[in-house]
Design a protein around this motif. Structure first.
Motif, PDB file in Angstrom:
ATOM      1  N   SER A 121     108.173  90.703 -34.605  1.00  0.00           N
ATOM      2  CA  SER A 121     107.918  90.455 -36.028  1.00  0.00           C
ATOM      3  C   SER A 121     107.383  91.693 -36.759  1.00  0.00           C
ATOM      4  O   SER A 121     107.154  91.640 -37.958  1.00  0.00           O
ATOM      5  CB  SER A 121     106.913  89.305 -36.186  1.00  0.00           C
ATOM      6  OG  SER A 121     105.757  89.532 -35.413  1.00  0.00           O
ATOM      7  N   ASN A 140     103.942  90.232 -41.869  1.00  0.00           N
ATOM      8  CA  ASN A 140     104.782  89.442 -40.967  1.00  0.00           C
ATOM      9  C   ASN A 140     104.148  89.335 -39.580  1.00  0.00           C
ATOM     10  O   ASN A 140     104.096  88.259 -38.989  1.00  0.00           O
ATOM     11  CB  ASN A 140     106.171  90.089 -40.878  1.00  0.00           C
ATOM     12  CG  ASN A 140     107.258  89.089 -40.600  1.00  0.00           C
ATOM     13  OD1 ASN A 140     107.228  87.974 -41.108  1.00  0.00           O
ATOM     14  ND2 ASN A 140     108.217  89.475 -39.790  1.00  0.00           N
ATOM     15  N   ASN A 163     107.217  81.177 -40.545  1.00  0.00           N
ATOM     16  CA  ASN A 163     108.199  82.133 -40.039  1.00  0.00           C
ATOM     17  C   ASN A 163     109.494  82.062 -40.846  1.00  0.00           C
ATOM     18  O   ASN A 163     110.584  82.161 -40.296  1.00  0.00           O
ATOM     19  CB  ASN A 163     108.492  81.844 -38.561  1.00  0.00           C
ATOM     20  CG  ASN A 163     107.257  82.039 -37.710  1.00  0.00           C
ATOM     21  OD1 ASN A 163     106.548  83.009 -37.861  1.00  0.00           O
ATOM     22  ND2 ASN A 163     107.007  81.099 -36.818  1.00  0.00           N
ATOM     23  N   ASN A 165     110.884  84.161 -42.941  1.00  0.00           N
ATOM     24  CA  ASN A 165     111.712  85.372 -42.867  1.00  0.00           C
ATOM     25  C   ASN A 165     112.490  85.429 -41.561  1.00  0.00           C
ATOM     26  O   ASN A 165     113.682  85.720 -41.552  1.00  0.00           O
ATOM     27  CB  ASN A 165     110.840  86.635 -42.981  1.00  0.00           C
ATOM     28  CG  ASN A 165     110.252  86.791 -44.358  1.00  0.00           C
ATOM     29  OD1 ASN A 165     110.724  86.186 -45.296  1.00  0.00           O
ATOM     30  ND2 ASN A 165     109.223  87.595 -44.472  1.00  0.00           N
ATOM     31  N   ARG A 166     111.810  85.167 -40.449  1.00  0.00           N
ATOM     32  CA  ARG A 166     112.459  85.239 -39.150  1.00  0.00           C
ATOM     33  C   ARG A 166     113.522  84.147 -39.015  1.00  0.00           C
ATOM     34  O   ARG A 166     114.604  84.381 -38.482  1.00  0.00           O
ATOM     35  CB  ARG A 166     111.419  85.106 -38.037  1.00  0.00           C
ATOM     36  CG  ARG A 166     111.989  85.436 -36.675  1.00  0.00           C
ATOM     37  CD  ARG A 166     110.939  85.763 -35.651  1.00  0.00           C
ATOM     38  NE  ARG A 166     109.998  84.690 -35.457  1.00  0.00           N
ATOM     39  CZ  ARG A 166     108.689  84.816 -35.627  1.00  0.00           C
ATOM     40  NH1 ARG A 166     108.173  85.965 -36.003  1.00  0.00           N
ATOM     41  NH2 ARG A 166     107.873  83.808 -35.423  1.00  0.00           N
TER      42      ARG A 166
END
Length: 198
Positions: A121, A140, A163, A165-166
């Protein structure tokens, strides 16, 4: 030379006098030297304060563009017993996660620091070298660490950024891989048909 010594001495005095006040005030951003913007600092402090109140674990950030990594690493001596620190030294081109044994076992440090975009991350964002990479990578990574601690302790964080974005990156990756597989399959089928016709 005298100016360098004076600056170094001033920085040392600052670190040792200011650090305990920051921790007592629940500021998770222990040191920020020209790295993080105020919006990110506020977000990290909000998440960190909630996690410490609910779990008793202090998760802090030390980020500097001038101090080397070893200098920043020495700051952990003045942190409370149960802690995790995300340390970034722009000067040393190094990022690492350190902490007390009891706290570190709650996260998978190697996964958080993985250079692979589907896993890590922090490093995949730093490797892009596009946009505001330091703010994005630290926020992040910090969110990843706090989410892992919360999950290990069975705690729900109201201020967690999650999470998202991930998850978005993983969905895009699945779509791209799916499209490539479909294209290869289609191409192979067409070639087989042509061979049959010949």
């Amino acid at each position: 030379m005298r100016k360098i010594l004076r600056d170094g001495f001033s920085r040392t005095i600052f670190l040792f006098l200011f650090l305990p006040l920051k921790i007592f005030a629940f500021d998770s951003v222990v040191l920020n030297e020209n790295i993080l913007n105020q919006k990110v600092v506020n977000e990290i402090n909000l998440i960190g304060k909630e996690l410490q109140e609910k779990s008793g674990i202090f998760v802090g950030v030390i980020a500097s563009d001038e101090a080397d990594f070893e200098t920043l690493l020495n700051m952990q001596e003045r942190i409370p017993k149960s802690y995790i620190l995300l340390i970034l030294s722009k000067k040393s081109h190094k990022v690492d996660i350190v902490g007390s044994k009891g706290a570190l076992i709650l996260i998978d440090k190697e996964t958080v620091l993985s250079p692979y975009s589907g896993t890590g991350s922090i490093l995949p964002i730093l490797a892009t070298k596009k946009g505001d990479i330091y703010n994005a990578a630290i926020l992040n990574g910090y969110a990843d660490i706090t989410d892992r601690i919360a999950q290990a302790r069975g705690i729900k964080l109201e201020n967690s950024i999650g999470n998202a974005n991930r998850d978005t990156i993983n969905i895009l990756r699945i779509l791209i891989y799916g499209f490539v597989c479909f294209a290869l399959l289609y191409y192979t089928q067409r070639r087989m048909k042509r061979k049959k016709n010949v």
